[in-house]
Scaffold this motif. Structure first.
Motif, PDB file in Angstrom:
ATOM      1  N   GLY A 114       0.847  -1.062  -0.095  1.00  0.00           N
ATOM      2  CA  GLY A 114      -0.083   0.019   0.161  1.00  0.00           C
ATOM      3  C   GLY A 114       0.954   1.478  -0.043  1.00  0.00           C
ATOM      4  O   GLY A 114       0.532   2.275  -0.772  1.00  0.00           O
ATOM      5  N   SER A 115       1.991   1.202   0.803  1.00  0.00           N
ATOM      6  CA  SER A 115       2.647   2.254   0.812  1.00  0.00           C
ATOM      7  C   SER A 115       3.368   2.537  -0.692  1.00  0.00           C
ATOM      8  O   SER A 115       3.499   3.585  -1.027  1.00  0.00           O
ATOM      9  CB  SER A 115       3.882   2.199   2.026  1.00  0.00           C
ATOM     10  OG  SER A 115       4.996   3.153   1.772  1.00  0.00           O
ATOM     11  N   ILE A 116       3.966   1.349  -1.148  1.00  0.00           N
ATOM     12  CA  ILE A 116       4.590   1.634  -2.683  1.00  0.00           C
ATOM     13  C   ILE A 116       3.404   1.867  -3.402  1.00  0.00           C
ATOM     14  O   ILE A 116       3.633   2.798  -4.336  1.00  0.00           O
ATOM     15  CB  ILE A 116       5.239   0.181  -2.993  1.00  0.00           C
ATOM     16  CG1 ILE A 116       6.378  -0.163  -2.227  1.00  0.00           C
ATOM     17  CG2 ILE A 116       5.606   0.192  -4.236  1.00  0.00           C
ATOM     18  CD1 ILE A 116       6.789  -1.560  -2.158  1.00  0.00           C
ATOM     19  N   LEU A 117       2.440   1.625  -3.507  1.00  0.00           N
ATOM     20  CA  LEU A 117       1.471   2.056  -4.448  1.00  0.00           C
ATOM     21  C   LEU A 117       1.006   3.472  -4.197  1.00  0.00           C
ATOM     22  O   LEU A 117       0.934   4.111  -5.147  1.00  0.00           O
ATOM     23  CB  LEU A 117       0.146   1.356  -4.023  1.00  0.00           C
ATOM     24  CG  LEU A 117      -1.356   1.489  -4.935  1.00  0.00           C
ATOM     25  CD1 LEU A 117      -0.941   1.675  -6.406  1.00  0.00           C
ATOM     26  CD2 LEU A 117      -2.383   0.901  -4.459  1.00  0.00           C
ATOM     27  N   SER A 118       0.964   3.864  -2.869  1.00  0.00           N
ATOM     28  CA  SER A 118       0.845   5.554  -2.552  1.00  0.00           C
ATOM     29  C   SER A 118       1.898   6.098  -3.221  1.00  0.00           C
ATOM     30  O   SER A 118       1.637   7.444  -3.819  1.00  0.00           O
ATOM     31  CB  SER A 118       0.576   5.450  -1.052  1.00  0.00           C
ATOM     32  OG  SER A 118       1.749   5.491  -0.329  1.00  0.00           O
ATOM     33  N   LEU A 119       3.245   5.735  -3.241  1.00  0.00           N
ATOM     34  CA  LEU A 119       4.194   6.506  -3.660  1.00  0.00           C
ATOM     35  C   LEU A 119       4.281   6.436  -5.218  1.00  0.00           C
ATOM     36  O   LEU A 119       4.551   7.495  -5.986  1.00  0.00           O
ATOM     37  CB  LEU A 119       5.623   5.760  -3.149  1.00  0.00           C
ATOM     38  CG  LEU A 119       5.656   5.968  -1.755  1.00  0.00           C
ATOM     39  CD1 LEU A 119       6.857   5.206  -1.070  1.00  0.00           C
ATOM     40  CD2 LEU A 119       5.938   7.497  -1.443  1.00  0.00           C
ATOM     41  N   ILE A 120       4.077   5.212  -5.886  1.00  0.00           N
ATOM     42  CA  ILE A 120       3.874   5.297  -7.349  1.00  0.00           C
ATOM     43  C   ILE A 120       2.764   6.364  -7.760  1.00  0.00           C
ATOM     44  O   ILE A 120       2.953   6.941  -8.714  1.00  0.00           O
ATOM     45  CB  ILE A 120       3.486   3.924  -7.881  1.00  0.00           C
ATOM     46  CG1 ILE A 120       4.807   2.835  -7.502  1.00  0.00           C
ATOM     47  CG2 ILE A 120       3.277   3.869  -9.169  1.00  0.00           C
ATOM     48  CD1 ILE A 120       4.342   1.227  -7.786  1.00  0.00           C
ATOM     49  N   LEU A 121       1.576   6.137  -7.298  1.00  0.00           N
ATOM     50  CA  LEU A 121       0.371   7.051  -7.453  1.00  0.00           C
ATOM     51  C   LEU A 121       1.086   8.777  -7.371  1.00  0.00           C
ATOM     52  O   LEU A 121       0.648   9.345  -8.151  1.00  0.00           O
ATOM     53  CB  LEU A 121      -0.681   6.807  -6.467  1.00  0.00           C
ATOM     54  CG  LEU A 121      -1.507   5.698  -6.965  1.00  0.00           C
ATOM     55  CD1 LEU A 121      -2.411   5.558  -5.736  1.00  0.00           C
ATOM     56  CD2 LEU A 121      -2.261   5.752  -8.286  1.00  0.00           C
ATOM     57  N   SER A 122       1.756   8.793  -6.286  1.00  0.00           N
ATOM     58  CA  SER A 122       2.345  10.383  -5.756  1.00  0.00           C
ATOM     59  C   SER A 122       3.302  10.528  -7.123  1.00  0.00           C
ATOM     60  O   SER A 122       3.296  11.839  -7.530  1.00  0.00           O
ATOM     61  CB  SER A 122       2.897  10.389  -4.523  1.00  0.00           C
ATOM     62  OG  SER A 122       3.976   9.504  -4.511  1.00  0.00           O
ATOM     63  N   LYS A 123       3.861   9.645  -7.416  1.00  0.00           N
ATOM     64  CA  LYS A 123       4.893   9.992  -8.677  1.00  0.00           C
ATOM     65  C   LYS A 123       4.198  10.261  -9.858  1.00  0.00           C
ATOM     66  O   LYS A 123       4.675  11.211 -10.703  1.00  0.00           O
ATOM     67  CB  LYS A 123       5.984   8.917  -8.588  1.00  0.00           C
ATOM     68  CG  LYS A 123       7.006   9.209  -9.788  1.00  0.00           C
ATOM     69  CD  LYS A 123       8.196   8.148  -9.653  1.00  0.00           C
ATOM     70  CE  LYS A 123       9.359   8.704 -10.542  1.00  0.00           C
ATOM     71  NZ  LYS A 123       9.951   9.915 -10.223  1.00  0.00           N
ATOM     72  N   ILE A 124       3.145   9.442 -10.105  1.00  0.00           N
ATOM     73  CA  ILE A 124       2.275   9.551 -11.533  1.00  0.00           C
ATOM     74  C   ILE A 124       1.896  11.230 -11.314  1.00  0.00           C
ATOM     75  O   ILE A 124       1.959  11.914 -12.444  1.00  0.00           O
ATOM     76  CB  ILE A 124       1.646   8.372 -11.823  1.00  0.00           C
ATOM     77  CG1 ILE A 124       2.399   7.384 -11.971  1.00  0.00           C
ATOM     78  CG2 ILE A 124       0.501   9.167 -12.979  1.00  0.00           C
ATOM     79  CD1 ILE A 124       1.463   5.945 -11.975  1.00  0.00           C
ATOM     80  N   ILE A 125       1.157  11.249 -10.319  1.00  0.00           N
ATOM     81  CA  ILE A 125       0.340  12.626 -10.226  1.00  0.00           C
ATOM     82  C   ILE A 125       1.111  13.729 -10.083  1.00  0.00           C
ATOM     83  O   ILE A 125       0.904  14.887 -10.595  1.00  0.00           O
ATOM     84  CB  ILE A 125      -0.599  12.387  -8.891  1.00  0.00           C
ATOM     85  CG1 ILE A 125      -1.711  11.472  -9.108  1.00  0.00           C
ATOM     86  CG2 ILE A 125      -1.307  13.904  -8.399  1.00  0.00           C
ATOM     87  CD1 ILE A 125      -2.518  11.020  -7.939  1.00  0.00           C
TER      88      ILE A 125
END
Length: 481
Positions: free
Chosen positions: A178-189
């Motif tokens: 979940g943490s990694i997913l949130s960081l991937i999302l933050s990088k994309i956004i």
């Protein structure tokens, strides 16, 4: 005892039946939502307050401190209430997740809005300060409503010493994912949206939806197992209820429990102080862009995720204590390396991030694998199971420590001359040398002190695999009388 008799016993006692993969995955999913929201808050909320909302670092740290203190206070309250909750359909813990999931998501999202009155005179920061304090208090309350009953379910799903480590490994696989997913999302956004305020708003909205949906996956996925345990618990005769004040005495006279909360406190002081300062380290000290922050954090979390299964398997061979000591030692080396890094040494920074991730995975896994053993020792001594109050006080003391840590970090930055942004400002201010030194100290020496304290406590932790087996044997003999 022959095989058929053993199978018959397993059917009568669901707590002794091995967990199937479907139930394990559903349980793990219950930590994905809170992990996404918690990690986004840990990594970005202090940065959001100072660099987007325009709140001075000291006041920003105070907002986080107030929220964490309240979060700690409500933990034992919610824990005690879940122990006393009665529901034929959902048991003791699941009603809190079922009814709390949606408001939990809503108030998490509201933390990332910069309200209109923030554009008023820059010297009138107090309306904005109190807005974030109020939203933070409510958000932390609903975080406890869904997260504390969830964590207290671990002893109700299995009583096997090693399976608990395996279950927590799956749980934290979801948590770190979940943490990694949130960081991937933050990088994309962050790479797609130029406006800093809009970045955080979109990120919060996406994470909110994911968080609520995964909580409901957990509720419906573990319900059958939890209710089987609940039926067995209700059928068994329990000792008379003990007054709350007496429960406090019992909790804090449980010596192994005091070691566990100390280990957890120091581990997570190291984790969260590091996580909250890393964005400043990457942007202000190393001179990288804000969109580079997720890449560094992903390096830490992917390594921690990979190492979870390694540490889980290794703990079965050499024990939880030695695994924790190995992981923390590597993290201490990484923290020292981060302090001595120079701007431009980007490759070395990623090497240190990977080493830290190896150690951080043991901070996730080991303390939470110890606490169920402590609860069964208490059951042996008192005749009652009080998962809620033990988990509640464990998290309470941890959050008090974190509140103090975040307050100190925020005020240390402000005392060192750290310059916050003005709300709506396009570029970040240049930071003085004293502020950069404070950032380096917070990323290196400060976590190292906490980790050494955790190592000392782990060395003296008294419950071994053999002692736990003896506790379970005595509990079984008592129930068969």
């Amino acid at each position: 005892m022959n095989d058929s008799a053993a199978n018959s016993d397993a059917q009568r006692d669901p707590a002794n039946t091995k967990l199937d993969l479907k139930t394990k995955l559903a349980y793990g999913a219950g930590d994905l939502g809170p992990a996404i929201t918690a990690n986004i808050s840990i990594f970005y909320l202090l940065l959001f307050f100072t660099n987007v909302a325009g709140i001075p670092a000291g006041l920003a740290g105070s907002i986080l401190m107030i929220g964490k203190i309240w979060d700690g206070i409500n933990d034992p309250i919610i824990g005690l209430l879940t122990d006393k909750t009665k529901s034929r359909r959902w048991g003791r813990r699941l009603p809190w997740l079922f009814y709390g999931a949606v408001p939990f998501g809503i108030f998490f999202f509201l933390q990332w809005i910069v309200p209109p009155f923030s554009t008023q005179q820059s010297n009138n920061i107090w309306p904005l300060f109190w807005y974030y304090v109020a939203i933070g208090i409510i958000s932390q309350a609903f975080y406890t409503v869904v997260n504390l009953p969830y964590t207290a379910m671990t002893p109700e799903l299995t009583q096997d010493y090693d399976e608990r480590t395996s279950l927590n490994s799956i749980r934290f696989t979801f948590s770190i994912s979940g943490s990694i997913l949130s960081l991937i999302l933050s990088k994309i956004i962050f790479s797609q949206i130029a406006d800093r305020q809009q970045r955080y708003l979109v990120l919060a909205a996406v994470c909110t939806v994911i968080s609520v949906l995964t909580l409901y996956w957990c509720v419906f996925g573990v319900r059958d197992r939890v209710m089987a345990f609940e039926a067995k618990r209700i059928q068994a005769e329990e000792a008379p209820s003990i007054p709350f004040g007496e429960q406090l005495k019992i909790v804090f006279s449980n010596r192994p429990f005091l070691f566990v909360i100390g280990i957890y406190l120091f581990s997570w002081l190291g984790v969260q102080v590091t996580a909250s300062i890393i964005p400043y380290f990457v942007v202000n000290y190393m001179g990288l862009e804000e969109s580079d922050i997720p890449s560094v954090l992903i390096a830490v979390q992917v390594t921690a995720l990979i190492m979870l299964s390694v540490w889980s398997a290794l703990s079965k061979k050499i024990g939880k204590k030695l695994v924790y000591c190995l992981g923390m030692s590597l993290w201490i080396i990484a923290a020292a390396g981060m302090f001595f890094l120079q701007p431009g040494q980007i490759g070395l920074m990623y090497v240190m991030a990977v080493m830290a991730g190896v150690g951080i995975s043991t901070a996730y896994l080991i303390p939470w694998s110890m606490i169920p053993d402590v609860i069964e020792l208490d059951e042996l001594q008192t005749g009652q199971r009080r998962e809620g109050i033990f988990y509640g006080f464990m998290v309470l003391l941890q959050k008090f420590g974190l509140a103090f840590g975040l307050f100190v970090v925020g005020n240390a930055l402000q005392a060192s001359g750290f310059k916050e942004s003005v709300a709506g400002q396009a570029t970040l201010p240049i930071q003085p040398e004293q502020a950069l030194l404070a950032i380096r100290i917070a990323v290196g020496p400060v976590p190292t002190v906490f980790l050494i304290c955790g190592l000392v406590l782990t060395y003296f932790y008294p419950i071994t695999r053999e002692m736990h087996a003896e506790i379970l044997l005595k509990l079984k003999e008592r129930k068969e009388r």
